[in-house]
Motif scaffolding. Structure first.
Motif, PDB file in Angstrom:
ATOM      1  N   SER A 136       0.604  -1.530   0.244  1.00 33.54           N
ATOM      2  CA  SER A 136       0.151   0.087  -0.174  1.00 33.54           C
ATOM      3  C   SER A 136       0.749   1.293  -0.509  1.00 33.54           C
ATOM      4  N   GLY A 162      -6.689   4.813   0.094  1.00 36.75           N
ATOM      5  CA  GLY A 162      -6.544   3.469   0.416  1.00 36.75           C
ATOM      6  C   GLY A 162      -5.215   3.170   1.867  1.00 36.75           C
ATOM      7  N   ASN A 172      -7.441   0.234   3.952  1.00 37.39           N
ATOM      8  CA  ASN A 172      -7.106  -1.083   2.685  1.00 37.39           C
ATOM      9  C   ASN A 172      -7.359  -2.322   4.165  1.00 37.39           C
ATOM     10  N   THR A 186     -10.064  -4.774   4.807  1.00 39.96           N
ATOM     11  CA  THR A 186      -9.986  -6.780   5.023  1.00 39.96           C
ATOM     12  C   THR A 186      -9.951  -7.747   5.994  1.00 39.96           C
ATOM     13  N   ASP A 189      -4.027  -4.696  -3.112  1.00 41.86           N
ATOM     14  CA  ASP A 189      -3.867  -3.522  -2.627  1.00 41.86           C
ATOM     15  C   ASP A 189      -3.015  -3.081  -4.303  1.00 41.86           C
ATOM     16  N   THR A 206      -6.579  -3.532  -5.953  1.00 40.06           N
ATOM     17  CA  THR A 206      -7.650  -2.463  -5.564  1.00 40.06           C
ATOM     18  C   THR A 206      -7.014  -1.277  -5.854  1.00 40.06           C
ATOM     19  N   HIS A 259     -11.692   0.842  -0.353  1.00 41.88           N
ATOM     20  CA  HIS A 259     -11.830   0.365   1.105  1.00 41.88           C
ATOM     21  C   HIS A 259     -12.925  -0.831   0.444  1.00 41.88           C
ATOM     22  N   SER A 300     -10.985  -3.948  -1.056  1.00 43.72           N
ATOM     23  CA  SER A 300     -10.288  -4.142   0.008  1.00 43.72           C
ATOM     24  C   SER A 300     -11.514  -5.347  -0.210  1.00 43.72           C
TER      25      SER A 300
END
Length: 405
Positions: free
Chosen positions: A39, A49, A53, A57, A104, A128, A308, A311
């Motif tokens: 990320s 992100g 993220n 997750t 990501d 993502t 988000h 993810s």
């Protein structure tokens, strides 16, 4: 353990307020299933992100039940710095150390590098962050699944709509790397297909703070629309400085080809009022999106954006496929992911094509003026619903070698 690995693990754990890897391992002697997020943790894409993220997750893991195949699930997160060489080195080291799936990617240039490692090492890559449509085009992979958005859908949703509405001459300010090139390319194609003309373009390095010279060039072109083929803080700076110069008051329209809720919140609803953009997710769409967003916001203090939500979607769908095949084997899981429809709090029976594109429904949104906001973070009105067949590049036009003629 290498210096790189120590930095990644320390940075990853520090960035994740909900993660408790040590506790998870203490509860079971089974080897954890490991998810590795690469990320942007401190650059222009951190807010869209980044740490959010990981929170998303972890929510997916929680909703799945906390384990898969009788094994606990561990999440790692590292800062790839939006640099392809760093992203590739981290991805390779993680796979070699037993990480089961990569996710990501942040910048498109980093995502393309991760995709190459994932192809070589036969690991699923849940895409993502990166937006370039090349990830499901000429550089597609049997292990790459692209969620959330891509440059083709963004360009055709916003670029085509604005051109047909009278904005028939364009000038582009473009981020000077893979994502910007792809978004500019796809947007130019959309503008021309809708009957418009491109009068010029200029490239701005990633992380540019002063866009004044680029905005002057754009204004001097006489274009009716200035297309911003950038994102994150780059897009924020460009929008803010355009407002300071009074460009929109002079009759020029800004086409924000990739903005997100975090950008609107950072800039202020008044600055962004009237801007249109294309996205597959908005926190206030339905009761389900509002409920999920409330859970995510409890850990982050703001509303989530599409990366988000993506993810969460990607992690949950991967876990369902792993459970269904009884293994983390990449070939079996990739096939099952494409066979299973994607279902979660904002997707219903969504198909994944053979090129790896997740065929979300897309929407055209417009930022409303502050006077129309009914409550906090009431930023947007939905202008149009774009069905998958109209939103995404036709399967036979991407050049993906996985697609049968």
């Amino acid at each position: 353990m290498s210096r790189l690995t120590r930095r990644v693990l320390v940075g990853g754990l520090a960035a994740a307020p909900l993660a408790r890897p040590a506790l998870i391992r203490a509860q079971s002697t089974s080897k954890p299933v490991r998810i590795g997020l690469l990320s942007d943790m401190g650059g222009p894409y951190r807010d869209v992100g980044g740490p959010g993220n990981k929170v998303a997750t972890e929510l997916a893991i929680q909703d799945f039940g906390g384990s898969v195949l009788g094994r606990p699930i561990e999440v790692l997160q590292a800062d790839d710095q939006n640099k392809p060489d760093v992203a590739a080195a981290l991805a390779r080291e993680w796979v070699d150390s037993g990480v089961d799936v990569l996710a990501d990617g942040a910048a498109s240039s980093s995502g393309l590098a991760i995709q190459q490692i994932a192809r070589e090492k036969k690991r699923i890559y849940l895409i993502t962050g990166p937006a370039t449509s090349d990830l499901t085009g000429k550089q597609c992979s049997p292990y790459g699944i692209h969620f959330s958005y891509d440059t083709y859908a963004l360009a055709h949703g916003t670029g085509g709509a604005l051109t047909r509405a009278g904005g028939d001459t364009w000038f582009f300010i473009t981020a000077d790397y893979a994502f910007g090139y792809a978004l500019e390319r796809d947007s130019m194609a959309a503008v021309k297909a809708a009957g418009g003309k491109v009068l010029g373009n200029v490239r701005a390095p990633l992380g540019t703070a002063d866009f004044s010279s680029y905005l002057v060039q754009a204004q001097a072109s006489g274009a009716k629309v200035i297309g911003l083929a950038n994102a994150g803080t780059d897009a924020q700076n460009c929008i803010k400085q355009a407002a300071e110069f009074g460009l929109t008051k002079s009759g020029v329209r800004l086409a924000t080809l990739l903005i997100q809720i975090s950008d609107v919140a950072a800039l202020g609803q008044g600055v962004c009022a009237g801007l249109s953009y294309t996205d597959s997710f908005y926190w206030d769409m339905t009761d389900k999106t509002r409920a999920w967003s409330k859970r995510w916001s409890a850990g982050m203090g703001r509303v989530p954006g599409v990366l988000h939500a993506g993810s969460y979607c990607a992690t949950l769908h991967w876990l369902k496929a792993v459970q269904a095949v009884g293994s983390t084997d990449a070939d079996a899981v990739a096939a099952k992911m494409k066979a299973l429809p994607v279902n979660d709090f904002y997707n219903t029976n969504v198909k994944i094509r053979e090129d790896g594109r997740v065929m979300h429904v897309m929407y055209l949104w417009q930022v409303k003026p502050p006077s129309q906001a009914r409550y906090a973070n009431d930023f947007c009105n939905k202008v149009a619903t774009i069905q998958p067949a109209d939103a995404w590049r036709p399967l036979d036009q991407g050049g993906c070698p996985l697609v049968k003629a």
